[in-house]
Enzyme design. Sequence first.
Site, PDB file in Angstrom:
ATOM      1  N   TYR A 137     -58.516 -81.211  52.953  1.00  0.00           N
ATOM      2  CA  TYR A 137     -57.821 -80.994  54.226  1.00  0.00           C
ATOM      3  C   TYR A 137     -57.544 -79.505  54.454  1.00  0.00           C
ATOM      4  O   TYR A 137     -58.124 -78.861  55.310  1.00  0.00           O
ATOM      5  CB  TYR A 137     -56.507 -81.781  54.241  1.00  0.00           C
ATOM      6  CG  TYR A 137     -56.598 -83.191  54.766  1.00  0.00           C
ATOM      7  CD1 TYR A 137     -57.786 -83.920  54.697  1.00  0.00           C
ATOM      8  CD2 TYR A 137     -55.491 -83.824  55.301  1.00  0.00           C
ATOM      9  CE1 TYR A 137     -57.855 -85.212  55.171  1.00  0.00           C
ATOM     10  CE2 TYR A 137     -55.548 -85.119  55.785  1.00  0.00           C
ATOM     11  CZ  TYR A 137     -56.733 -85.814  55.718  1.00  0.00           C
ATOM     12  OH  TYR A 137     -56.798 -87.099  56.194  1.00  0.00           O
ATOM     13  N   SER A 138     -56.626 -78.943  53.674  1.00  0.00           N
ATOM     14  CA  SER A 138     -56.162 -77.573  53.900  1.00  0.00           C
ATOM     15  C   SER A 138     -57.265 -76.540  53.698  1.00  0.00           C
ATOM     16  O   SER A 138     -58.154 -76.705  52.863  1.00  0.00           O
ATOM     17  CB  SER A 138     -55.000 -77.235  52.962  1.00  0.00           C
ATOM     18  OG  SER A 138     -53.878 -78.040  53.234  1.00  0.00           O
ATOM     19  N   SER A 170     -56.573 -80.898  45.108  1.00  0.00           N
ATOM     20  CA  SER A 170     -56.099 -81.346  43.793  1.00  0.00           C
ATOM     21  C   SER A 170     -57.211 -82.000  42.989  1.00  0.00           C
ATOM     22  O   SER A 170     -57.875 -82.920  43.468  1.00  0.00           O
ATOM     23  CB  SER A 170     -54.952 -82.345  43.965  1.00  0.00           C
ATOM     24  OG  SER A 170     -53.872 -81.759  44.654  1.00  0.00           O
ATOM     25  N   GLU A 259     -49.957 -90.380  52.465  1.00  0.00           N
ATOM     26  CA  GLU A 259     -49.744 -89.271  51.528  1.00  0.00           C
ATOM     27  C   GLU A 259     -48.279 -88.840  51.517  1.00  0.00           C
ATOM     28  O   GLU A 259     -47.693 -88.628  50.461  1.00  0.00           O
ATOM     29  CB  GLU A 259     -50.636 -88.087  51.905  1.00  0.00           C
ATOM     30  CG  GLU A 259     -50.464 -86.901  50.958  1.00  0.00           C
ATOM     31  CD  GLU A 259     -51.224 -85.668  51.408  1.00  0.00           C
ATOM     32  OE1 GLU A 259     -51.365 -84.737  50.578  1.00  0.00           O
ATOM     33  OE2 GLU A 259     -51.657 -85.606  52.568  1.00  0.00           O
TER      34      GLU A 259
END
Length: 398
Positions: A137-138, A170, A259
């Site tokens: 995502y980021s 992660s 999440e």
Amino acid sequence: MSRFSTEPDLFRQEIASYISDNCSAELRGIPAGRREVCWGGKRFRFSSDAQRDWMNAAAAVGLTAPRWPEAYGGAGLSREQEKIFREEMRKAKAPSPLESFGLWMLGPALLAFGTEEQKTHFLPQITRGEIRWCQGYSEPGAGSDLASVQTRAEDRGDHWLVNGSKIWTSYANHADWIFALVRTDREAPKHKGISFMLIDMESEGVSTKPIKLISGMSPFCETFFDNVKVPKSYGEGISSIVGEQNRGWDVAKHLLTHERTMIGGGGGGGILGGRSLGDFLNSLEDGVMDDPVIRSEAMELEIDSLAMAMTMERYGDMAKAGGVGNASAMLKYYGTELNKRRYELLMSAGGAYATEWDGPFGSTAPEWLRTKANSIEGGTSEVMLDIISKRVLELPSK
């Protein structure tokens, strides 16, 4: 038909027996912070035969994903049955048979937006621990403002050509696949030109670089895509895009609710080993709880933690009726702030001992440092408060 009885008392007996018969005594009672977590995936190496056997046994009857339909590798349990299962797991002091971003995040997104072919292909692999996922995502320029992602996917006929990078992915260096937000229409408004794409991490042009944190640990990575060819289909009807092309923001928002709820419900692991804060402090030999200030703050945190646990139970029941939506921002905000308070108190109670990396307060310092990231990952606390004010409380904007 369910593998277990639907009658609550009989189900409790059956599930307790199954745990007793299949989860070895050597796995039970180990504090959460010292357990070897089973992540699954092609590159995962089991810490023992007992760990492997427990995961396989749980997966065989769908208990790695208790609420998922049996057709997709789950156990098809009701909400009430799942509560009983969790209760019996705690009684037996049994570890989770499998931890997975596939279970926590991608799975719910596929169940809501995936095609039947995507579900039957990917979900059983997740429940059996055969595939490990990470989240893309980021980006360096798109964190809290997630809709500003610039990783692009160009249409090249039978495949997409992906270029760009992700950050804070992660365990990307251990993952088999990544679910990523990519821009498939550069001319559309930023929320409307994004697609939710599934990418094999072994594809040529994908690379990762671990990010070392202040805690000394490195769960995060940078992930790079350099002319990565992503097939439009991984087989008959198995599209690499989940949901509609250019409508990935819908999938992303749904996944974020899971999440944020997951992050908000964290805490109590690590050095606490699943014990309450009061139990841990009482177990120390230096009379920490004799200090009236520490004792008072610990009691307040215990009450707040119990209230949070009951709130999570309530929202779990609400999710069954259609999801928690923007309320996940409240759970995420309060849960992460609560965990930060918990470790601030542990650091205060431990004094100089809490700064040691080996002693009665063991891993308190790195875990305390790690809690700072809780209020950033999944959306910063400031963003959560903005969502709560605008979309939950419906307060007027300035």
